[in-house]
Design a protein around this motif. Structure first.
Motif: not given
Lengths: 329, 926
Positions: A39-40, A43-44, A47-48, A74, A77-78, A81, B744, B746-747, B763, B767, B881, B883
Motif C-alpha cells: 500500500k505504501k 500510494f507514494e 502521489y508522485r 479501509n 479510502t486513503s 484522498f 504529502h 491529501i484532499i 491514517d 500508511l 482505525n 478513518l
C-alpha cells in the motif's frame, strides 16, 4: 486530446511501466487482496505521479462479506484522498468488475457504496465494468468502443477509422471516458501512438466537429468547476452567516452587559465606553460585510443557470437532439 | 571542596575487576613518562589518539596507556607500538582514577624525571610538543596548557606536566593515594582537577600555564575568566597563540555552544576545520574520521542526533522586485540545487515583499523588522542552536541586522551594490563605517564602480573586496515571439515601429525625470520611434509629472509607461535598443536581460556599472547627460538595422559567458569558502517531527507556510490535509510540492473540521510508515464566530515560533511531558463536585468509557494546536482505525458555542489530550 481516454492497466504491480509516461494520462488500476501488502509503495508512486487514476475492484479478488468489504474500503479510502484520484461530477469513481451473478453483484455494490459513503461523505459512483469483455462496457461514465479498440490494436489502417467515425460513434459516447485495455508497456506505447494518429485523422475529417467537441468539453468542465465552486461558496456563505450570527450574539451579550452597567462604566473607567463604541463599530462593519456578501451571492449565483441553459442548447445540438439551425431561430 | 583527610588508600592489589594489565614491557630506566588516559566508546582506539601517542613518543615520552573501555585485541596490538604499559579498567573516576592506578603500578613515579598526565579529550598536537615542553619546564615545576578560574584557580588537567621535585614530594603521593576511584566524572573535576592545583600551590611549587587565562581574557569583561579556557577561547588560542590542542567536546557535545549562554556567552565552535587546516599541519581528516565514527555509534542510541553541515544565514533588505533581491534569489536557487548546505533567510526591512513566496520556497524566512525586543531574544536563542556558519547580506544597508547578528561570531560577508547616491540616502552606513570595516570579513561587489566607491567612501581594505558581476537566470526563451506579438498588440504599437526600451523605478537616480525630454528628442522628428518604460510607479509624484509633460508634448501615445511587474522579460523582445539612462547604477540586471534578448545598451559615461557592461561589446556610452548624443546614437542604430541584426547574434553569447547564474554563483560560493569550510559537519540534535496540518480556508496558506517552513530540515515530515472546500486547493498542492521536502498532501472531504483532517492525517502517517518523536497538530484556525479569534490564533501559533522550538524540546526532556501547547488554552471543563463537563458532557463520558480512559485530570488544549509525543498517537490509533472514527464526526460548520456543546468533533478535540493523560503524561503550557 479530442476524446477522453482512460487506460485499463493489467494489474497494479508494474505501475512504473506506465506511470513513467511523460504526457499526463488517465488510468484504471485493478486492485486485489494484496493491495495492503504494498500500500505504501503504491500510494507514494501515485502521489508522485502526474497521472490521474481510479481503482477497479477485480472479480473474485475480494471478500464480499460485510467484514471483507470493510477491510477493502479501509484499504481504498486513503487513496481517494489523493489529489489525482478521478472524480466525475464531484463524485469519486470506483469501478467494480461486473460478474455474471447480477443479484449478488448488486448486493456487493450496494454494500460497498454504503461503506464508502460512511468514510468519505462525498457521493461515490460505483460503475460496473467487465475487463475481460471490454466491448460490453457502455455505462454512464465509461464506454469501450469495439471498433475503436480494434483500430488501436492493429498496426495499419485495415480498420477504416472513417467508417467508425461516421458510422459507429454515437453522440452519447463523445463525453464518456473511452476505456482502452493495455497488456504491456509496448502495447501502451503503441496505443498512445495510434490514438494520436486517430485524433489527427479525426481532426482532418471533422474539423468543425472537433472544435465543437473540444469547446463542449471545455465549457462542460468549466461548468462543473463553477458549479462545484458555487456550491462551496454557498456553503461558505452559510458558514459565514452562522459565524456572524454567533458573533452578533456574543457582541449583543457584551453590549447588553455594558449597557446594564452603564452608570458604573461612566463613573469608573472611560476606557469601557471606548470599548463599547469599538464593539458597536465592529458589529456595524460585520453586518455591512454580511449584507455585501449576501448581495454578491444573490447577483452571482442566480446568473449561473441562465448561462448554463444557453450552453445546454449547444450540447443538445451536439447530441443530435436539436438541429443546428434552430439555434438561430 | 575535596576532603583530603580521607584515610582510605588505594591498594594495587584490589580485586582484579578494577583493572587488567593487557601489556607490560620490561624496559630499562624510564625518565619522562606520560600517563595517557583514554576512553574508546566503541572499543577501538581512534586514529587521532594514535597520532597524539606518536607525537608524545617523538617528544621523548614513554607512554603508559590506561583505557576505561574494553579494547579490541587488534587495538592492544597496535598500542604496543606506542606504550610500554597498557591497562584496562572499569569506567569510573575517569582520568584521575586511571592515572592513580598507573602511578600505583609505577611506584608513584618516584624513579622518573617528569610525569605528563594527558588524556584523549583533545585533538592534536598541532605543533612539536618538544619545543613547548623544553621552554615550559624551565619556568615551572607544574604546568598545563591552560588554566582557569572556573570552580577555583587550577591548571586544566587534559595536559599536566610535573617535574621530579613534585614527583618526589610527599604532597604528590599523598594526593594520589587519597583519590577515590568511585567518584563520578563531575565530582572528579570539582575535587581533583581543581584540588591538585590547589595543593601544589599550597606546597609552594611554581605553577603556570602555557597560555594563561589572564592573558587571553584581558579584553573580556564578560566573566570569561570563570569559564573553561580551552573551550571558551579555543579559536583565539589557535589563531593567536599557536596553541597545540582543540577540545574534542567542542564538536561532540551537543549543547557545548550554550554552556555559558545564561551568562550571555555564546561559544561558536564553527570553522574549526578551516582554522586548523590553514594554521597548522595537523591532518584534520583525523578529526573528521572521529566525528563520523562517533556519529555512527551514537546514532544507534539517539535517533534524534544527526550529522549535518552548518547553516548559512542570508539577509535581504526586503523581498520587493529589485536587482539586489533577484541576485540573492538567483544565488540561493543555485545553492539549493547544487549543494546540500542548509540555509535560512532574513528579510530585514518592511516592504511589498512580492518575492517572499520565492524566498520561502528555498528556506525558512524571518521578518527581522517585525520582531519585538523579546522576540529578538528568542530569535537569538533559536539561531545559536541552528549552528550558523556564515552571514551573507545582499546589501550594506542591512546594518542593524548585521550588528544584531554579530553575537554569532561568524564571518559576515556583504554583497555591496551601493554607490554614493544610495549610500548618502542611508546615513547609517557611513555612521557605521568603522564597524563595517572591522566586522565585515569580505565585500563582494557587483562592479568595478562599486568596488572603487567602496574603497574611497568607506576606506575598506581593497584586499577585502572581490568583484562578482551581478547575474540573471538564463531561463526565458527570447526566440519565442508569440508573447511579444501579443504585447505589441496590447500596447498598440505598429509592426514597423522602432522601439526604444528603458527601465527603472520612478526616481531621480534612474533619470525618470529625463524621460519626457528624451522622448521628445527621439520622437518629435521621427514618427516611427516608440518608447516603453518598464517599472513606472503610479504612486510616485514623478509619474504624474512625467505624464503631464508627455501629454503636453503630444507624446502620450508614443511613450508607454509600464508598471513594475514580475513578468517583464517579454518586453525586452519588443525593444530594438535599450537605454540605461540612470545617473548612477551599480550594475543593472535589466541590462543583462536586454543582452539575453540580443539588444544593445546605450548609457551615460560615468554612471556606474553599465559602462563596464557595455565595454564587453554590449553597447555604447555617450557623455554624461548628453541627450543630443544619445538621440544621435539611437537614430544611427535605427538607420542601420544590419548593425542591430549583427549584435542580436553576438550579444546573448557574451552575456551567457559572463553574467548568468551558473557562471557567477560558484564565484560567490568560492568567496564564502574562503571564510568557511563548507564541508565541515556538526552533530546536532534534531528530533524527527511530523507536522500535521489541516487547511480549510482560502486565505490562510501563506501564513501557515511561513510559520512551518523552519521545520523543513530534510528529516521532518509535512503531512497536509486540504479540505475539498478550499477553493485554492490546487494552488496550495502545487506550492506544497515546490516548497517542502518530505511532504504529502491529501484532499479530504469536509467532515469533522480540523479533527476530521487530523484523523485522515493520522491514517496517512500510518500508511506512509512514518516514525517520528513528535507530532505537531496544526490547522488554519480563524474562529470567525468569536471576537477574540485573532488572539486565540496568535496564542496557539506560539508553538510554531522558531524561538520556542528548543524550549519545547526542553519540556519534552521530561519523560512525563506528553503534550505542549499555548498555556492560555489549557482548560478544564470538568466540575468535580457535580461530575459534569461544562460542554460535551454526554459524549465525553461516552468516549471515555468506550476507550477505557480513566483519568482524574481533564485538562486539554482548546484549539487543537499543539505538540504531542508521537508514541501516544501511534499507540491509540494502531488499535483504532482513524478513518473509521472519522466516519462518525459531524460534517460542515460545527460550532463550539454555548448551547451547542455536544458534538463528536469537539469531544474528540478533548480526547486527543486525554489519550495522553491516560498514559500518565502531562500537558504543559508555553
Amino acid at each position: 486530446m479530442i476524446f477522453d481516454y482512460i487506460f485499463l492497466l493489467p494489474d497494479h504491480e508494474m505501475l512504473d511501466l506506465y506511470l513513467d509516461e511523460d504526457q499526463p494520462q488517465n488510468f484504471i488500476i485493478p486492485i486485489s487482496k494484496n493491495l495492503c501488502d504494498n500500500k505504501k509503495k503504491l500510494f507514494e508512486r501515485l502521489y508522485r505521479s502526474h497521472h490521474k487514476f481510479c481503482f477497479l475492484i477485480e472479480s473474485g479478488s475480494v471478500d464480499v462479506s460485510p467484514e471483507g468489504i470493510e477491510t477493502l474500503v479501509n484499504s481504498i479510502t486513503s487513496f481517494l484522498f489523493l489529489p489525482t484520484y478521478i472524480k466525475h461530477n464531484g463524485h469519486y469513481i470506483l469501478l467494480v468488475e461486473d460478474c455474471s451473478k447480477a443479484t449478488e453483484f448488486q448486493v456487493f455494490k450496494t454494500r460497498l457504496k454504503q461503506t464508502m459513503q460512511r468514510q468519505v461523505v462525498t457521493e461515490i459512483r460505483i460503475a460496473g465494468i467487465n475487463s475481460i469483455r471490454l466491448e460490453q462496457t457502455n455505462g454512464e461514465i465509461f464506454v469501450s468502443l469495439k471498433e475503436f479498440n480494434c483500430y488501436l490494436s492493429s498496426s495499419g489502417f485495415d480498420t477504416n477509422p472513417d467508417n467508425f467515425i461516421t458510422g459507429k460513434l454515437q453522440p452519447a459516447d463523445i463525453d464518456k471516458k473511452w476505456v482502452v485495455g493495455i497488456s504491456s508497456r509496448e502495447d501502451f506505447q503503441h496505443k498512445i501512438l495510434r490514438i494520436k494518429q486517430f485524433e489527427k485523422l479525426f481532426l482532418s475529417i471533422n474539423p468543425l466537429l472537433t472544435t465543437l467537441i473540444k469547446e463542449s468539453r471545455s465549457v462542460k468542465n468549466n461548468y462543473i468547476t463553477t458549479k462545484a465552486e458555487n456550491d462551496l461558496l454557498r456553503m461558505k456563505l452559510k458558514n459565514t452567516i452562522e459565524n456572524l450570527k454567533a458573533l452578533r450574539d456574543t457582541a449583543n451579550g457584551e453590549i447588553h452587559y455594558l449597557r446594564s452597567n452603564h452608570k458604573m462604566v461612566e463613573g469608573i473607567d472611560p476606557a469601557h465606553s471606548k470599548m463599547l463604541g469599538e464593539l458597536r463599530e465592529k458589529i456595524e462593519r460585520l453586518e455591512s460585510a454580511r449584507n455585501n456578501i449576501q448581495q454578491w451571492y444573490d447577483s452571482e449565483y442566480e446568473t449561473l443557470p441562465l448561462w448554463y441553459k444557453r450552453f445546454g442548447h449547444v450540447v443538445k445540438v451536439l447530441k443530435g437532439k436539436r438541429s443546428f439551425k434552430s439555434l438561430f431561430k | 571542596m575535596t576532603d583530603f583527610n580521607d584515610s582510605r588508600e588505594f591498594r594495587p592489589n584490589e580485586p582484579p575487576e578494577n583493572y587488567l594489565i593487557k601489556f607490560r614491557e620490561e624496559i630499562g630506566q624510564l625518565t619522562d613518562v606520560c600517563l595517557f588516559s583514554s576512553y574508546s566508546f566503541r572499543g577501538v582506539v581512534e586514529d587521532y589518539v594514535y597520532y597524539y601517542l606518536k607525537e608524545l613518543r617523538n617528544a621523548g615520552f614513554s607512554v603508559a596507556f590506561i583505557s576505561t573501555s574494553k579494547l579490541k585485541d587488534s587495538c592492544v596490538e597496535k598500542l604496543k607500538e606506542f606504550a610500554f604499559l597498557i591497562i584496562e579498567r572499569e569506567n569510573k573516576c575517569p582520568d584521575f582514577g586511571s592515572w592513580k592506578i598507573a602511578l600505583s603500578l609505577l611506584s608513584w613515579g618516584e624513579r622518573f624525571n617528569s610525569i605528563l598526565l594527558a588524556n584523549d579529550s583533545v585533538f592534536g598536537p598541532f605543533y612539536d610538543l618538544g619545543t613547548i615542553i623544553s621552554s615550559m619546564k624551565k619556568k615551572y615545576d607544574v604546568w598545563g596548557m591552560t588554566d582557569s578560574y572556573e570552580i577555583d584557580y587550577h591548571l586544566q588537567s587534559y595536559f599536566l606536566y610535573v617535574n621530579k621535585n613534585v614527583v618526589l614530594s610527599a604532597t604528590w603521593q599523598s594526593f594520589w593515594k587519597k583519590v577515590d576511584l568511585s567518584l563520578p566524572k563531575q565530582a572528579v573535576i570539582d575535587q581533583y582537577e581543581a584540588g591538585l592545583s590547589r595543593i601544589l600551590i599550597g606546597a609552594n611549587f611554581k605553577i603556570g600555564a602555557y597560555v594563561s587565562i589572564d592573558i587571553v581574557s584581558k579584553n573580556s569583561n564578560d566573566g570569561s575568566k570563570l569559564t573553561n579556557t580551552s573551550l571558551r577561547f579555543w579559536k583565539m588560542l589557535i589563531e593567536e597563540f599557536d596553541f597545540p590542542f582543540f577540545k574534542r567536546e567542542a564538536i561532540i557535545k551537543k549543547d557545548i555552544h550554550k554552556v555559558y549562554w545564561q551568562r550571555g556567552l555564546y561559544i561558536n565552535v564553527g570553522n574549526w576545520k578551516k582554522l586548523i587546516s590553514e594554521k597548522t599541519n595537523y591532518p584534520v581528516a583525523l578529526i573528521e574520521s572521529f566525528i563520523a565514527n562517533y556519529f555512527a555509534f551514537i546514532k544507534n542510541e539517539r535517533k534524534d542526533i544527526t550529522l549535518r553541515k552548518r547553516k548559512m544565514l542570508f539577509l535581504t533588505h526586503n523581498a520587493e522586485i529589485g536587482g539586489a533581491q533577484y541576485v540573492l534569489l538567483n544565488f540561493l536557487k543555485w545553492l539549493k540545487q547544487n549543494t546540500d548546505i542548509p540555509f535560512e533567510i532574513i528579510i530585514c526591512r518592511a516592504g511589498n515583499q512580492q518575492l517572499e513566496g520565492e524566498f520561502c520556497r528555498l528556506g525558512n524566512v524571518t521578518h527581522f523588522y517585525s520582531l519585538s525586543d523579546h522576540e529578538k531574544q528568542d530569535f537569538k536563542n533559536y539561531l545559536i542552536d541552528e549552528r550558523i556558519s556564515v552571514v551573507f547580506s545582499n546589501t550594506m544597508i542591512n546594518i542593524d541586522a548585521l550588528r544584531f547578528l554579530s553575537f554569532l561570531d561568524v564571518p559576515q560577508i556583504v554583497y555591496a551594490h551601493e554607490l554614493t547616491y544610495v549610500l548618502n540616502a542611508f546615513p547609517q552606513v557611513k555612521a557605521n563605517e568603522e564597524w563595517l570595516r572591522k566586522n565585515i570579513s569580505h565585500f563582494v561587489v557587483g562592479s568595478n564602480a562599486v568596488r572603487n566607491n567602496l574603497i574611497d567612501y568607506l576606506k575598506v581594505d581593497s584586499e577585502k573586496v572581490s568583484i562578482v558581476y551581478e547575474f540573471v537566470n538564463d531561463d526565458y526563451n527570447y526566440s519565442n515571439q508569440r508573447r511579444a506579438r501579443e504585447l505589441r498588440k496590447e500596447l498598440n504599437i505598429p509592426e514597423a515601429a522602432f522601439i526604444v526600451g528603458m527601465c527603472g523605478t520612478f526616481e531621480w537616480r534612474k533619470s525618470a525625470d529625463l524621460l519626457p525630454v528624451i522622448a521628445s528628442s527621439l520622437c518629435s522628428n521621427n514618427s516611427s520611434i516608440y518608447v516603453i518604460w518598464i517599472g513606472a510607479d503610479p504612486e510616485n509624484p514623478l509619474y504624474s509629472q512625467v505624464q503631464f509633460d508627455l501629454a503636453k508634448a503630444n507624446l502620450s501615445d508614443r511613450v508607454q509607461l509600464v508598471s513594475k511587474q514580475k513578468d517583464f522579460k517579454p518586453y525586452f523582445q519588443l525593444f530594438d535598443l535599450f537605454l540605461m539612462i540612470s545617473r548612477e547604477d551599480p550594475f543593472p540586471l535589466v541590462n543583462l536581460e536586454s543582452g539575453l534578448a540580443g539588444k544593445p545598451v546605450l548609457c551615460f559615461e560615468n554612471s556606474g556599472g553599465t559602462t563596464e557592461y557595455v565595454s564587453f561589446g554590449l553597447g555604447e556610452t555617450v557623455p554624461y547627460l548628453d541627450l543630443v548624443s544619445l538621440s544621435e546614437k539611437v537614430n544611427h542604430y535605427q538607420a542601420h538595422p544590419e548593425v542591430l541584426e549583427g549584435l542580436r547574434e553576438t550579444i546573448p553569447g557574451i552575456v551567457r559567458n559572463n553574467f548568468i547564474t551558473k557562471n557567477q554563483a560558484p564565484k560567490i560560493l568560492e568567496i564564502i569558502k574562503q571564510h568557511h569550510d563548507i564541508t565541515e559537519t556538526i552533530l546536532v540534535e534534531e528530533p524527527s517531527i511530523a507536522i500535521m496540518t489541516h487547511i480549510f480556508f482560502d486565505n490562510t496558506w501563506e501564513e501557515i507556510k511561513r510559520k512551518i517552513k523552519h521545520f523543513d530540515n530534510g528529516t521532518n515530515y509535512f503531512l497536509f490535509s486540504i479540505s475539498e472546500a478550499c477553493l485554492v486547493k490546487e494552488d496550495i498542492l502545487k506550492d506544497i510540492k515546490e516548497t517542502f521536502q518530505n511532504a504529502h498532501a491529501i484532499i479530504t472531504s469536509n467532515i469533522g473540521r480540523d479533527i476530521g483532517g487530523k484523523f485522515a492525517l493520522i491514517d496517512l502517517y500510518f500508511l506512509l510508515g512514518i516514525k517520528t518523536s513528535y507530532m505537531i497538530f496544526l490547522h488554519d484556525k480563524q474562529s470567525l464566530h468569536t471576537l477574540v479569534g485573532e488572539t486565540w490564533k496568535k496564542n496557539l501559533f506560539k508553538i510554531l515560533e522558531p524561538g520556542n522550538y528548543w524550549n519545547i524540546i526542553k519540556v519534552f526532556k521530561d519523560k512525563n511531558a506528553g503534550v505542549v501547547g499555548a498555556k492560555e488554552h489549557i482548560i478544564n471543563e470538568y466540575d468535580a463536585n457535580t461530575g459534569v463537563f461544562r460542554h460535551n458532557n454526554e459524549l465525553s463520558k461516552l468516549l471515555l468509557k468506550k476507550y477505557n480512559i480513566s483519568i482524574s485530570n481533564y485538562e486539554y488544549i482548546s484549539g487543537s494546536i499543539y505538540w504531542m509525543k508521537s508514541s501516544i498517537i501511534e499507540e491509540f490509533f494502531s488499535k483504532n482505525n482513524p478513518l473509521l472514527l472519522r466516519n462518525d464526526l459531524e460534517s460542515g460548520n460545527v460550532l463550539d458555542i454555548n448551547g451547542n456543546g455536544n458534538t463528536l468533533v469537539h469531544t474528540w478535540e478533548r480526547m486527543f489530550c486525554w489519550l495522553a493523560t491516560n498514559h500518565k503524561y502531562t500537558i504543559t503550557g508555553v
